[in-house]
Design an enzyme around this catalytic site. Structure first.
Site, PDB file in Angstrom:
ATOM      1  N   ARG A 230       0.895  -1.152  -0.034  1.00  8.62           N
ATOM      2  CA  ARG A 230       0.010  -0.008   0.086  1.00  8.62           C
ATOM      3  C   ARG A 230       0.895   0.999  -0.042  1.00  8.62           C
ATOM      4  O   ARG A 230       1.961   1.400   0.540  1.00  8.62           O
ATOM      5  CB  ARG A 230      -1.141   0.029   1.306  1.00  8.62           C
ATOM      6  CG  ARG A 230      -2.100  -0.913   1.044  1.00  8.62           C
ATOM      7  CD  ARG A 230      -3.015  -0.566   0.085  1.00  8.62           C
ATOM      8  NE  ARG A 230      -4.277  -1.627   0.128  1.00  8.62           N
ATOM      9  CZ  ARG A 230      -4.356  -2.542  -0.801  1.00  8.62           C
ATOM     10  NH1 ARG A 230      -3.261  -2.869  -1.424  1.00  8.62           N
ATOM     11  NH2 ARG A 230      -5.646  -3.280  -0.800  1.00  8.62           N
ATOM     12  N   GLU A 258      -2.866   7.964  -4.572  1.00 13.24           N
ATOM     13  CA  GLU A 258      -2.752   6.826  -5.779  1.00 13.24           C
ATOM     14  C   GLU A 258      -4.113   7.234  -6.709  1.00 13.24           C
ATOM     15  O   GLU A 258      -5.317   6.999  -5.947  1.00 13.24           O
ATOM     16  CB  GLU A 258      -2.807   5.409  -5.404  1.00 13.24           C
ATOM     17  CG  GLU A 258      -2.804   4.302  -6.380  1.00 13.24           C
ATOM     18  CD  GLU A 258      -2.620   2.991  -5.991  1.00 13.24           C
ATOM     19  OE1 GLU A 258      -1.695   2.802  -4.890  1.00 13.24           O
ATOM     20  OE2 GLU A 258      -3.245   2.116  -6.417  1.00 13.24           O
ATOM     21  N   HIS A 277      -0.639  -0.186  -9.869  1.00  8.51           N
ATOM     22  CA  HIS A 277      -1.137  -0.963  -9.210  1.00  8.51           C
ATOM     23  C   HIS A 277      -1.403  -2.403  -9.992  1.00  8.51           C
ATOM     24  O   HIS A 277      -2.716  -2.746  -9.979  1.00  8.51           O
ATOM     25  CB  HIS A 277      -2.340  -0.453  -8.444  1.00  8.51           C
ATOM     26  CG  HIS A 277      -2.834  -1.054  -7.159  1.00  8.51           C
ATOM     27  ND1 HIS A 277      -3.326  -0.248  -6.135  1.00  8.51           N
ATOM     28  CD2 HIS A 277      -2.515  -2.250  -6.595  1.00  8.51           C
ATOM     29  CE1 HIS A 277      -3.312  -1.034  -5.099  1.00  8.51           C
ATOM     30  NE2 HIS A 277      -3.357  -2.262  -5.401  1.00  8.51           N
TER      31      HIS A 277
END
Length: 311
Positions: A230, A258, A277
């Site tokens: 993360r 993000e 991601h």
């Protein structure tokens, strides 16, 4: 009964919901704006969100009939678990399924950073490759380096297994010691001694910005940082600073924020390899994630215990 799915999912898993007579509403855009989520969740008994959807008390209250939040992810930091528990809403996730794919990408990022692969591709594509030279784009040899894994769950262990094949020495830090053939180190000792630090720990209030400025600069000079967990585990501003001389490079599949906005300082650093991601983005893996999320959701709606309960 209505089920809201916040993104289109690969494979045919959603057909199982339709076959049960459920009304399946799928958002087909790249992202689901907050106001649209609040509107579309009304009347839903089931919700399949992605990691980009913030599922808090406001969302749950809009869906007064909501029974289950079947996350299309392993991490559930985007869901207010306390609010779900208070409202009697079950929360599930998709563990195990994406372990191997995420471990694969971690090694891909390591190789890309250590051997300066992206820089090399750009160098050749931009027409700068005129001749071979002994000092062109020198990187790091992995054989004999120390890989420090922060978090030693399924993904961390899968990364360790792959890393051994490259001749890396493995050390780890986690909340508890595990019966593994690798040395356990306190976090500060791991950061000071590892040539590569790879993050595989969940995002919690305790791990938010686990690698702050002090810890980033406590890492071994010339080390590599990898993050496929993360983004908020790392202080982004401090990382930018550390990459300007202290660290050799960073491989990031997740960032904070993000996604990173266009023109972000990280994009301007050649020693930062950033992917959007895609840790679990193998087709088979993503289809299996959909199948697991659907099975969790159906189990709750049919009065069965879901295979992967979180709440």
């Amino acid at each position: 009964m209505k089920v809201l799915v916040t993104r289109t999912l690969p494979g045919k898993a959603l057909d199982r919901l339709r076959a049960r007579g459920l009304q399946v509403e799928v958002h087909e855009g790249l992202f689901l704006p907050r106001e649209e989520l609040l509107k579309r969740v009304e009347g839903a008994v089931g919700l399949i969100p992605t990691v980009e959807d913030r599922i808090d008390a406001q969302v749950m209250d809009r869906a007064g009939s909501l029974k289950v939040i079947a996350c299309y992810s392993v991490g559930v930091d985007h869901v207010d678990l306390k609010a779900a528990r208070e409202r009697g809403i079950r929360v599930t996730n998709t563990p195990d399924v994406l372990t191997e794919a995420t471990a694969d990408l971690t090694l891909a990022l390591l190789l890309a950073v250590a051997r300066r692969v992206v820089e090399g591709v750009d160098y050749a594509r931009d027409g700068l490759w005129r001749a071979w030279h002994p000092e062109l784009l020198l990187g790091l040899d992995l054989q004999g380096l120390t890989l420090g894994l922060v978090g030693m769950g399924r993904i961390g262990q899968a990364v360790a297994k792959r890393a051994e094949a490259f001749g890396l020495r493995i050390v780890y830090h986690s909340r508890t010691r595990k019966p593994l053939p690798y040395p356990f180190l306190p976090l500060e000792e791991l950061l000071a001694t590892a040539d590569i630090v790879s993050l595989h720990t969940p995002l919690t209030p305790e791990t938010h910005r686990l690698l702050n400025r002090e810890r980033l600069f406590a890492m071994k000079r010339g080390a590599i940082l990898l993050n496929t967990a993360r983004g908020a585990l790392v202080d982004t501003e401090a990382l930018v600073e550390a990459l300007k001389g202290h660290l050799f490079g960073a491989g990031l599949d997740v960032t904070d924020p993000e996604p990173l906005p266009p023109g972000h300082p990280l994009y301007r650093l050649r020693n930062a390899v950033i992917t959007p991601h895609i840790g679990s983005a193998g087709r088979r893996t993503r289809e299996r994630m959909a199948e697991v999320a659907v099975e969790n959701l159906l189990a709750v709606l049919e009065g069965r215990e879901p295979p992967n309960p979180v709440v």
